[in-house]
Scaffold this active site. Structure first.
Site, PDB file in Angstrom:
ATOM      1  N   HIS A 192      -9.633   0.885   4.763  1.00 32.53           N
ATOM      2  CA  HIS A 192      -8.365   1.168   5.447  1.00 32.53           C
ATOM      3  C   HIS A 192      -8.630   2.161   6.587  1.00 32.53           C
ATOM      4  CE1 HIS A 192      -4.312   2.568   6.234  1.00 32.53           C
ATOM      5  NE2 HIS A 192      -3.878   1.465   5.629  1.00 32.53           N
ATOM      6  N   GLU A 224      -5.323  -4.969  10.554  1.00 32.43           N
ATOM      7  CA  GLU A 224      -4.370  -3.874  10.708  1.00 32.43           C
ATOM      8  C   GLU A 224      -4.678  -3.092  11.983  1.00 32.43           C
ATOM      9  OE1 GLU A 224      -2.388  -2.812   6.798  1.00 32.43           O
ATOM     10  OE2 GLU A 224      -4.170  -1.571   6.913  1.00 32.43           O
ATOM     11  N   GLY A 278       2.883  -1.032   4.281  1.00 32.26           N
ATOM     12  CA  GLY A 278       2.890   0.377   3.897  1.00 32.26           C
ATOM     13  C   GLY A 278       4.320   0.857   3.694  1.00 32.26           C
ATOM     14  N   GLY A 279       4.900   1.451   4.726  1.00 34.51           N
ATOM     15  CA  GLY A 279       6.228   2.076   4.643  1.00 34.51           C
ATOM     16  C   GLY A 279       7.287   1.204   3.977  1.00 34.51           C
ATOM     17  N   SER A 292       3.352  -1.853  10.358  1.00 33.61           N
ATOM     18  CA  SER A 292       4.809  -1.825  10.556  1.00 33.61           C
ATOM     19  C   SER A 292       5.462  -3.178  10.270  1.00 33.61           C
ATOM     20  CB  SER A 292       5.157  -1.328  11.966  1.00 33.61           C
ATOM     21  OG  SER A 292       4.675  -0.016  12.155  1.00 33.61           O
ATOM     22  N   ASN A 345       0.865  -1.176   0.000  1.00 34.67           N
ATOM     23  CA  ASN A 345       0.000   0.000   0.000  1.00 34.67           C
ATOM     24  C   ASN A 345       0.906   1.232   0.000  1.00 34.67           C
ATOM     25  OD1 ASN A 345      -1.832   2.023   0.404  1.00 34.67           O
ATOM     26  ND2 ASN A 345      -2.344   1.468   2.520  1.00 34.67           N
ATOM     27  N   TRP A 346       1.022   1.858  -1.160  1.00 28.96           N
ATOM     28  CA  TRP A 346       1.924   3.016  -1.271  1.00 28.96           C
ATOM     29  C   TRP A 346       1.318   4.295  -0.715  1.00 28.96           C
ATOM     30  CZ3 TRP A 346       4.290   2.531  -6.916  1.00 28.96           C
ATOM     31  CH2 TRP A 346       5.203   1.479  -6.923  1.00 28.96           C
ATOM     32  N   LYS A 347       0.039   4.270  -0.413  1.00 28.11           N
ATOM     33  CA  LYS A 347      -0.657   5.465   0.081  1.00 28.11           C
ATOM     34  C   LYS A 347      -0.412   6.640  -0.880  1.00 28.11           C
ATOM     35  CE  LYS A 347       0.039   3.584   4.635  1.00 28.11           C
ATOM     36  NZ  LYS A 347      -0.098   3.757   6.053  1.00 28.11           N
ATOM     37  N   GLU A 360      -7.080   4.653   7.598  1.00 30.05           N
ATOM     38  CA  GLU A 360      -6.891   6.073   7.277  1.00 30.05           C
ATOM     39  C   GLU A 360      -8.135   6.636   6.587  1.00 30.05           C
ATOM     40  OE1 GLU A 360      -3.137   5.599   5.281  1.00 30.05           O
ATOM     41  OE2 GLU A 360      -2.211   5.151   7.219  1.00 30.05           O
ATOM     42  N   GLY A 381       2.263   2.479  10.685  1.00 26.61           N
ATOM     43  CA  GLY A 381       3.192   3.602  10.532  1.00 26.61           C
ATOM     44  C   GLY A 381       3.883   4.033  11.808  1.00 26.61           C
TER      45      GLY A 381
HETATM   46  C1  PEP Z   1      -0.904   0.262   5.996  1.00 24.47           C
HETATM   47  O1  PEP Z   1      -1.162   1.452   6.066  1.00 24.47           O
HETATM   48  O2  PEP Z   1      -1.666  -0.510   5.376  1.00 24.47           O
HETATM   49  C2  PEP Z   1       0.302  -0.224   6.643  1.00 24.47           C
HETATM   50  C3  PEP Z   1       0.360  -1.480   6.945  1.00 24.47           C
HETATM   51  O3  PEP Z   1       1.282   0.713   6.877  1.00 24.47           O
HETATM   52  P1  PEP Z   1       2.705   0.451   7.577  1.00 24.47           P
HETATM   53  O4  PEP Z   1       3.266  -0.834   7.053  1.00 24.47           O
HETATM   54  O5  PEP Z   1       3.536   1.627   7.198  1.00 24.47           O
HETATM   55  O6  PEP Z   1       2.453   0.366   9.049  1.00 24.47           O
END
Ligand code: PEP
Length: 279
Positions: free
Chosen positions: A121, A190, A256-257, A235, A37-39, A123, A196
């Protein structure tokens, strides 16, 4: 694309068998996914570079969910590279089409090469006030257009500290899956406090929660719940991936990150590919 058709047929067969056999146990052979997920990150050049540097494994399904303006370029880069990388949107509108400025429909996502879409999600729940009812409408719309929804659920830190995790997850699951009789979706657990923050859930806690999620899915779908891939997200990175991949109810990760860097993302894919070979 081919892999997606194969997954679709496998899930369809399991769906039919599940309905025919009713309460009987189904031997589970769940697909493993590593999903990025590149957001709201990356430009065109960075995307081209990413697709040049990424390797992919045939043992796990790799899906990239870039921001909307990079969907079609990503589709082309993926085709050019000859690697089996599939694409997903980060959001979808619930309507077929119409006067919804700034939105993308499920058929538009299909049009630019998507097979998947992230729905619910945290967010979007937080910043765009998406609730379970809206999420359910989006899930229905995804099914209607032949997209596989990646449904995200998870509790906040406050809810975790108040020992409400199970209650929250159960409500989100029943809400997202209301009136749905299909097992053609992916679920991502999640925890909001892990997204994040670098504070990933331990593999043991994630496993325990995934087992709970599967028990709720059983109430909704019966034995077909055994076939749903449940991914962990929050994370996840190349250092902790092997702990997650060793757990029986963790069928991959939503990243994500750590998905923004091709080498880190590749390392995570390789961990899960190795897990597949050993299973
Ligand atoms: C996400 O937002 O789906 C996610 C898992 O982010 P991160 O890996 O950065 O925690």
């Amino acid at each position: 694309m081919e892999q997606s058709i194969e997954n679709y047929i496998k899930t369809l067969v399991r769906d039919v068998i599940g309905q025919t056999l009713g309460g009987l146990e189904i031997q589970s052979d769940r697909q493993t996914y590593v999903i990025a997920n590149w957001k709201m990150n990356k430009n065109l050049n960075e995307t081209a570079e990413f697709f040049q540097n990424i390797n992919s494994s045939t043992d796990v399904s790799v899906v990239i969910c870039p921001p909307a303006h990079l969907l079609y370029p990503s589709h082309l880069f993926s085709k050019q590279s000859g690697k089996s990388i599939e694409l997903g949107g980060q959001n979808v509108h619930w309507a077929d089409k119409g006067a919804y400025t700034g939105e993308l429909s499920a058929s538009m996502l299909k049009d630019v090469g998507c097979e998947y879409v992230i729905i619910g999600h945290s967010e979007r729940r937080q910043y765009s006030f998406e609730d379970d009812e809206l999420i359910n409408k989006k899930v229905q719309q995804a099914f209607k257009s032949g997209l596989t929804p990646i449904i995200c659920i998870g509790e906040t830190l406050g809810q975790k500290n108040a020992m409400q995790t199970e209650q929250v997850l159960s409500k989100q699951l029943f809400g997202a899956l209301k009136d749905i009789d299909s097992s053609q979706f992916i679920l991502a657990y999640e925890p909001v406090w892990a997204i994040g923050t670098g504070q990933s859930a331990t593999a043991e806690l994630a496993q325990e929660t995934h087992a709970y999620i599967r028990s709720v899915l059983k109430q909704i779908l019966g034995q077909r719940a055994e076939c749903i891939s449940i991914l962990y997200g929050g994370s996840a990175n190349e250092k902790n991936a092997s702990e997650y991949s060793a757990m029986p109810d963790i069928d991959g990760v939503l990243v994500g990150g750590a998905s923004l860097n091709a080498n880190s993302f590749d390392a995570i894919i390789n961990v899960f590919a190795k897990g597949e070979q050993n299973s």
